[in-house]
Design a protein around this motif. Structure first.
Motif, PDB file in Angstrom:
ATOM      1  N   ASP A  44      -0.590  10.438 -47.061  1.00  0.00           N
ATOM      2  CA  ASP A  44      -0.376   8.996 -47.245  1.00  0.00           C
ATOM      3  C   ASP A  44       0.890   8.482 -46.566  1.00  0.00           C
ATOM      4  O   ASP A  44       1.781   7.931 -47.218  1.00  0.00           O
ATOM      5  CB  ASP A  44      -0.326   8.643 -48.740  1.00  0.00           C
ATOM      6  CG  ASP A  44      -1.576   9.077 -49.494  1.00  0.00           C
ATOM      7  OD1 ASP A  44      -2.603   9.271 -48.830  1.00  0.00           O
ATOM      8  OD2 ASP A  44      -1.526   9.234 -50.725  1.00  0.00           O
ATOM      9  N   CYS A  59      -8.940  -1.191 -55.709  1.00  0.00           N
ATOM     10  CA  CYS A  59      -8.901   0.260 -55.512  1.00  0.00           C
ATOM     11  C   CYS A  59      -8.766   0.595 -54.029  1.00  0.00           C
ATOM     12  O   CYS A  59      -7.956   1.452 -53.646  1.00  0.00           O
ATOM     13  CB  CYS A  59     -10.178   0.849 -56.112  1.00  0.00           C
ATOM     14  SG  CYS A  59     -10.645   2.467 -55.544  1.00  0.00           S
ATOM     15  N   ILE A  60      -9.509  -0.102 -53.183  1.00  0.00           N
ATOM     16  CA  ILE A  60      -9.433   0.157 -51.741  1.00  0.00           C
ATOM     17  C   ILE A  60      -8.102  -0.360 -51.188  1.00  0.00           C
ATOM     18  O   ILE A  60      -7.415   0.316 -50.419  1.00  0.00           O
ATOM     19  CB  ILE A  60     -10.620  -0.495 -50.995  1.00  0.00           C
ATOM     20  CG1 ILE A  60     -11.957   0.029 -51.531  1.00  0.00           C
ATOM     21  CG2 ILE A  60     -10.501  -0.284 -49.482  1.00  0.00           C
ATOM     22  CD1 ILE A  60     -12.198   1.504 -51.365  1.00  0.00           C
ATOM     23  N   GLY A  68      -5.376   1.860 -52.181  1.00  0.00           N
ATOM     24  CA  GLY A  68      -5.526   3.131 -51.469  1.00  0.00           C
ATOM     25  C   GLY A  68      -5.017   4.341 -52.231  1.00  0.00           C
ATOM     26  O   GLY A  68      -4.610   5.324 -51.618  1.00  0.00           O
ATOM     27  N   VAL A  74      -8.681   7.950 -50.166  1.00  0.00           N
ATOM     28  CA  VAL A  74      -9.578   6.801 -50.196  1.00  0.00           C
ATOM     29  C   VAL A  74     -10.172   6.535 -48.813  1.00  0.00           C
ATOM     30  O   VAL A  74     -11.383   6.413 -48.639  1.00  0.00           O
ATOM     31  CB  VAL A  74      -8.829   5.549 -50.706  1.00  0.00           C
ATOM     32  CG1 VAL A  74      -9.756   4.345 -50.717  1.00  0.00           C
ATOM     33  CG2 VAL A  74      -8.249   5.797 -52.096  1.00  0.00           C
ATOM     34  N   ARG A  75      -9.307   6.479 -47.784  1.00  0.00           N
ATOM     35  CA  ARG A  75      -9.789   6.123 -46.451  1.00  0.00           C
ATOM     36  C   ARG A  75     -10.828   7.079 -45.888  1.00  0.00           C
ATOM     37  O   ARG A  75     -11.692   6.711 -45.109  1.00  0.00           O
ATOM     38  CB  ARG A  75      -8.628   5.961 -45.489  1.00  0.00           C
ATOM     39  CG  ARG A  75      -7.999   7.268 -45.041  1.00  0.00           C
ATOM     40  CD  ARG A  75      -8.629   7.718 -43.724  1.00  0.00           C
ATOM     41  NE  ARG A  75      -7.641   7.990 -42.726  1.00  0.00           N
ATOM     42  CZ  ARG A  75      -7.404   9.200 -42.233  1.00  0.00           C
ATOM     43  NH1 ARG A  75      -8.081  10.242 -42.669  1.00  0.00           N
ATOM     44  NH2 ARG A  75      -6.492   9.354 -41.312  1.00  0.00           N
ATOM     45  N   VAL A  88     -14.259   5.695 -46.881  1.00  0.00           N
ATOM     46  CA  VAL A  88     -14.660   4.329 -46.566  1.00  0.00           C
ATOM     47  C   VAL A  88     -15.514   4.365 -45.299  1.00  0.00           C
ATOM     48  O   VAL A  88     -15.115   4.939 -44.285  1.00  0.00           O
ATOM     49  CB  VAL A  88     -13.419   3.433 -46.351  1.00  0.00           C
ATOM     50  CG1 VAL A  88     -13.844   2.049 -45.847  1.00  0.00           C
ATOM     51  CG2 VAL A  88     -12.626   3.304 -47.642  1.00  0.00           C
ATOM     52  N   ARG A  95     -11.458   1.724 -42.391  1.00  0.00           N
ATOM     53  CA  ARG A  95     -10.567   2.734 -42.989  1.00  0.00           C
ATOM     54  C   ARG A  95      -9.121   2.228 -43.035  1.00  0.00           C
ATOM     55  O   ARG A  95      -8.353   2.584 -43.921  1.00  0.00           O
ATOM     56  CB  ARG A  95     -10.619   4.037 -42.200  1.00  0.00           C
ATOM     57  CG  ARG A  95     -11.964   4.739 -42.267  1.00  0.00           C
ATOM     58  CD  ARG A  95     -11.871   6.138 -41.687  1.00  0.00           C
ATOM     59  NE  ARG A  95     -13.143   6.651 -41.237  1.00  0.00           N
ATOM     60  CZ  ARG A  95     -14.001   7.319 -42.007  1.00  0.00           C
ATOM     61  NH1 ARG A  95     -13.733   7.536 -43.265  1.00  0.00           N
ATOM     62  NH2 ARG A  95     -15.146   7.751 -41.514  1.00  0.00           N
ATOM     63  N   ALA A 132      -7.910   0.639 -46.296  1.00  0.00           N
ATOM     64  CA  ALA A 132      -7.515   1.449 -47.451  1.00  0.00           C
ATOM     65  C   ALA A 132      -5.993   1.566 -47.470  1.00  0.00           C
ATOM     66  O   ALA A 132      -5.389   2.076 -46.536  1.00  0.00           O
ATOM     67  CB  ALA A 132      -8.158   2.831 -47.380  1.00  0.00           C
ATOM     68  N   ILE A 141     -18.900   2.827 -49.424  1.00  0.00           N
ATOM     69  CA  ILE A 141     -18.130   4.041 -49.704  1.00  0.00           C
ATOM     70  C   ILE A 141     -19.068   5.237 -49.735  1.00  0.00           C
ATOM     71  O   ILE A 141     -20.152   5.178 -50.329  1.00  0.00           O
ATOM     72  CB  ILE A 141     -17.418   3.928 -51.070  1.00  0.00           C
ATOM     73  CG1 ILE A 141     -16.611   2.630 -51.166  1.00  0.00           C
ATOM     74  CG2 ILE A 141     -16.519   5.131 -51.314  1.00  0.00           C
ATOM     75  CD1 ILE A 141     -16.072   2.351 -52.564  1.00  0.00           C
TER      76      ILE A 141
END
Ligand SMILES: Cc1cc2nc3c(=O)[nH]c(=O)nc-3n(C[C@H](O)[C@H](O)[C@H](O)COP(=O)(O)OP(=O)(O)OC[C@H]3O[C@@H](n4cnc5c(N)ncnc54)[C@H](O)[C@@H]3O)c2cc1C
Ligand SMILES: Cc1cc2nc3c(=O)[nH]c(=O)nc-3n(C[C@H](O)[C@H](O)[C@H](O)COP(=O)(O)OP(=O)(O)OC[C@H]3O[C@@H](n4cnc5c(N)ncnc54)[C@H](O)[C@@H]3O)c2cc1C
Lengths: 494, 358
Positions: free
Chosen positions: A195, B98-99, B102, B118-119, B122, B152, B155, B169
């Protein structure tokens, strides 16, 4: 299809060569036609164009100076790895510099504890797995071209392979990319820590076809080699049933390590070369692999077999040794070379569709064969719904070439209509610019142009690829409405 | 386009013309995450509902205002799940939030198909940009390289590029079996072991170390889970207890997260040595995520993260004026500013939420 003859101005060429030779060795700057000819196309030989100059740097610092020079003199730069791309995304620009990254081919480090490898962009995909093998690790995305294609090219195309259904595409396996902007400034996207702060620019750069930054270093995630793998070869009497079997496997909660399909035309094409033992009477053959611990594989093979039989497989064979497993795959892996030997030329399409449409689309493609008078076997990543129709044609016959292109365009349009996409892994390049007009509306295409200019305000890095201009889409729309069928007599503009 | 969506586009268009800053906020519960922002409230929850779900395609498409709980419930009924195991942090979390945030949960670092944040899951998104146009990126298929991967990019974008209206998703089958094991272990030993295990084909699906105890979740085919348990040893938690335990980690209900000391989220390479700041810690993701409770200054925490090869986010509590996220390098910041200007030329969305100048 050759692009219009266009010779760069000799003055511009001479001064660029002189400037490059100021910091590059003589043999790293090519400009004579016989030297630049090998770079005139990538794996899509339908499009050819000689570059003004080819540069072969060996260090990031040399790349930086090349970019600064080109930026200053407004010279387009086209990055290139191994040139195996199948969409013309490494097609040279007549007034541009072709930047070969092939000489940056060192594996910089492998960290078995963190399961990562950091490599230069010109390192070949397979070389990473070979180097990691002694740690019982490998790099999962495995394009069929993996002996030749480079990690820089993989990043640019977000390449996939047979293992991607379970282990992900390039985007899921690259942690960090170091690159240079067209201005020659160093940028890092992603990182070894998860991240990375800010927007996820790594997600944009992967799959950007060399248009946002020149990749100079890549850190990939390595995964442990499975203890064992076994493969099921299943025959089907109907291509629709084979497609349904793919959906049935997924519905049962199984994610196979590989799930590939060959239709009858494809098995008959490859069998004489590969001797894989394919059932040539079957309308389609599915290859379904399980990997993991021996216990896990035994359990999964049993479940897969049950699902395949329930889905009306007419014959099922499970590999009983590593040699047998490799033999099952031999046909799949040799499909492209086999097509190359069976026909003067082949044109590989790359649309992706929802899995439930597989049978329908394969039948529609078969039905188009007589319309264009060309054969089109199918061998593809069924688990991902990623089709690879191989249109067999004669590249010495202009009419055959035109029919192949029109056939391909119609297949792509069909994929879009089915809720899919024109390209699953080979990229848009110059090849699919027209079909981008069908898949996306203008505001979305303009947003892509916006992304491009955020990274490359001067528009010099691999210009003209991926995103069609307003004018081009207008023209394409006009031809489709008035021309009736999909033939493009005029040459593409880029 | 239905009415809720065209209304949303219209609102944005008007704000763009008037150059009125907008604060996108669904359930509005996460105002403390990221930097502070202000503007007229824009609630995307009217754009709601599952658009399409075909379990055999392993994809779900939902409008941004759909409650995350509703989506997960539907997946569970079909034996599937969101592989990134997102935190809800409350009953009203939306899919769009949520997206946009991320944030992934414990399963983020696991083996095989479930690996990723997350990404990684997607596939497509619809976005209302700063001109009030509805843009459509990606799609619903597993592999798609047509155009840049903007879906993506959304995210973790914290709403600065536009209002997410809809997302597709990728989902995965629920693992056939799972087990949670507990080991007594020092921090150093735990991080060492976790990295070693991750290098072997073991069905790891979550890890958590805190205060001398390491918890490990295995998930996958039952034979694989059984074999791994046999191989690793450890004390097994019963499944009911285990589910509650992982939920408490994901939702920050574990006692470690109580109290008002600043909560820092330190992301590092998984093999990083023990952090130089000696403060209470909870470690996830095989060592790659280290939650820290500390009142030390932001400079000190960021320096400590940097030494470990990572970056630090002020996640909760404390003084956000120091900037919630680690500053970017100059060339990367310049790309951010130009991207923001392309998607949101009037600079109306969530001003300053990600970085002060965006
Ligand atoms: C027989 C055959 C089989 C194939 N099988 C598959 C398959 O199974 N799956 C699959 O996904 N693809 C496949 N491909 C397509 C191709 O191999 C991949 O797209 C590959 O990733 C291209 O790598 P390359 O090094 O050859 O790149 P090139 O063709 O040289 O370049 C491709 C793109 O990458 C850009 N680029 C290259 N290096 C850099 C860099 N360092 N920085 C920035 N941009 C860069 C170029 O500008 C261009 O846009 C196949 C091709 C062939 C010929
Ligand atoms: C540590 C922590 C604790 C939390 N505690 C609680 C709690 O106790 N109770 C609770 O209900 N929630 C809580 N939340 C927040 C939240 O419920 C979840 O994280 C959820 O995923 C976000 O959903 P939301 O819709 O509430 O997001 P919001 O907080 O409304 O939005 C999050 C971000 O996404 C943006 N955004 C939202 N929707 C869109 C959209 N459609 N398009 C573009 N951008 C958008 C917002 O502008 C904001 O930047 C907490 C979050 C965190 C991180």
């Amino acid at each position: 299809m050759d692009s219009p003859p266009h010779a760069p101005s000799p003055d511009k060429q001479r001064s660029l060569v002189a400037a490059l030779r100021g910091f590059l060795p003589g043999d790293a700057v090519l400009f004579r036609e016989e030297e630049t000819r090998p770079y005139e196309c990538d794996g899509l030989t339908l499009f050819r164009q000689l570059p003004m100059v080819v540069a072969l740097p060996e260090t990031e610092d040399q790349i930086r100076r090349i970019l600064q020079l080109c930026h200053e003199h407004k010279v387009p730069v086209i990055p290139r790895g191994a040139g195996t791309g199948l969409s013309g995304s490494a097609l040279p620009h007549p007034d541009g510099l072709l930047l070969s990254l092939a000489k940056l081919n060192r594996i910089l480090s492998i960290d078995p504890r963190a399961q990562t490898a950091t490599v230069q962009p010109g390192v070949r995909n397979l070389a990473i797995s070979e180097a990691a093998a002694r740690h019982r690790l490998y790099y999962a995305p495995d394009p069929s071209s993996q002996i030749a294609c480079t990690i820089g090219g993989n990043v640019a195309e977000n390449s996939g392979g047979v293992h991607c259904l379970k282990y992900g595409l390039t985007i899921h396996n690259v942690l960090r990319v170091r690159g240079l902007t067209i201005e020659g400034e160093a940028v890092e996207f992603g990182g070894l820590a998860p991240d990375a702060p800010g927007l996820d620019l790594l997600a944009l750069v992967i799959g950007s076809e060399g248009m946002l930054a020149v990749v100079t270093e890549v850190t990939v995630r390595l995964v442990p080699v499975a203890q064992t793998a076994r493969c099921i070869m299943a025959s089907f009497a109907d291509i629709g049933e084979a497609g349904d079997a793919v959906a049935a496997l997924i519905a049962d909660g199984i994610i196979p390590a590989g799930l590939e399909m060959l239709d009858q035309a494809a098995t008959r094409l490859v069998e004489p070369f590969a001797n894989a033992g394919y059932d040539l009477d079957a309308a389609a053959v599915l290859l379904c692999e399980s990997d993991g611990t021996p216990e896990e594989v035994a359990e999964e093979i049993e479940r897969m077999s049950a699902v395949l039989l329930a889905a009306r497989a007419t014959r099922i064979q499970v590999s009983n040794s590593e040699a047998e497993r490799l033999r099952f795959w031999a046909g799949r892996k040799n499909a492209f070379p086999a097509a190359g030997r069976a026909s003067p030329a082949y044109y590989c399409m790359d649309g992706t569709i929802p899995r439930r449409r597989l049978g329908e689309v394969l039948k529609a493609i078969q039905a188009l064969e007589p319309k264009y008078g060309l054969r089109c076997p199918n061998v593809f990543h069924a688990g991902d719904g990623n089709l690879h129709p191989l249109i067999l044609f004669d590249d010495a016959d202009p009419d055959s070439v035109a029919r192949a292109e029109a056939f391909g365009a119609e297949i792509l349009e069909l994929c879009v209509q089915m809720g899919g996409t024109v390209t699953g892994e080979h990229g848009v390049g110059v090849e699919k610019l027209d079909q981008m007009c069908s898949q996306f509306d203008r505001p979305t295409l303009d947003a892509f142009l916006g992304v491009k200019s955020a990274f490359d305000p001067a528009g010099l890095l691999n210009p003209g690829k991926v995103v069609p201009t307003l004018h081009r889409c207008a023209e394409y729309g006009r031809i489709r409405v008035h021309g009736g069928n999909l033939r493009f007599p005029e040459l593409p503009r880029f | 386009m239905d009415q809720a969506l065209s209304q949303l586009c219209e609102t944005v268009r008007a704000a763009s013309e008037a150059r009125t800053p907008l604060l996108i906020r669904a359930s509005g519960t996460k105002d403390f995450y990221g930097n502070e922002s202000s503007g007229a409230l824009l609630d995307p929850r009217s754009v709601t509902g599952i658009v399409d779900y075909e379990p055999t395609e392993l994809v779900i498409t939902a409008r941004a205002g759909t409650p995350l709980a509703e989506l997960e419930q539907l997946l569970a009924e079909n034996g599937q799940l969101l592989a990134f195991e997102p935190p809800h942090f409350g009953a009203n979390a939306t899919v769009g939030g949520c997206i946009a945030a991320g944030l992934a949960g414990p399963r983020r670092v696991s083996f095989g198909p479930t690996y990723g944040g997350v990404r990684d899951f997607v596939l497509g998104a619809k976005l209302v940009d700063g001109r009030g146009q509805l843009l459509s990126f990606g799609g619903t298929v597993m592999k798609n390289v047509a155009g840049y991967d903007v879906s993506r990019l959304l995210a973790g974008s914290m709403g600065i590029l536009g209002v997410i209206a809809e997302v597709s998703i990728k989902v995965l089958p629920r693992p056939m079996s799972h087990r949670t094991l507990c080991f007594e272990m020092t921090e150093t030993a735990a991080v060492y072991k976790l990295n070693e295990w991750a290098g072997r084909p073991l069905p790891l699906s979550a890890s958590m170390w805190h205060d001398g105890a390491l918890y490990l979740r295995l998930a996958g085919a039952s034979a694989a889970v059984r074999a791994a348990h046999h191989h690793l040893g450890g004390e097994e938690l019963d499944n009911y207890q285990a589910d509650a335990f992982w939920a408490s980690i994901r939702e920050h209900k574990h006692p470690f997260f109580e109290g008002d000391a600043p909560l820092w989220r330190i992301a590092v390479p998984s093999t990083a040595a023990t952090l130089s700041l000696v403060e209470p810690q909870l470690i996830e993701w095989n060592g790659a995520l280290r939650w820290l409770r500390t009142r030390q200054s932001a400079e000190q925490v960021r320096e400590c993260a940097k030494q470990a090869g990572g970056h630090a986010t002020l996640f909760r509590n404390g003084d956000r004026s120091v900037g919630a996220f680690t500053p970017l390098t100059a060339p990367v910041a310049a790309i951010h500013r130009r991207l923001k200007a392309q998607f949101d030329p009037a600079n109306i969305f969530n001003r300053g939420r990600l970085y002060p100048d965006l």
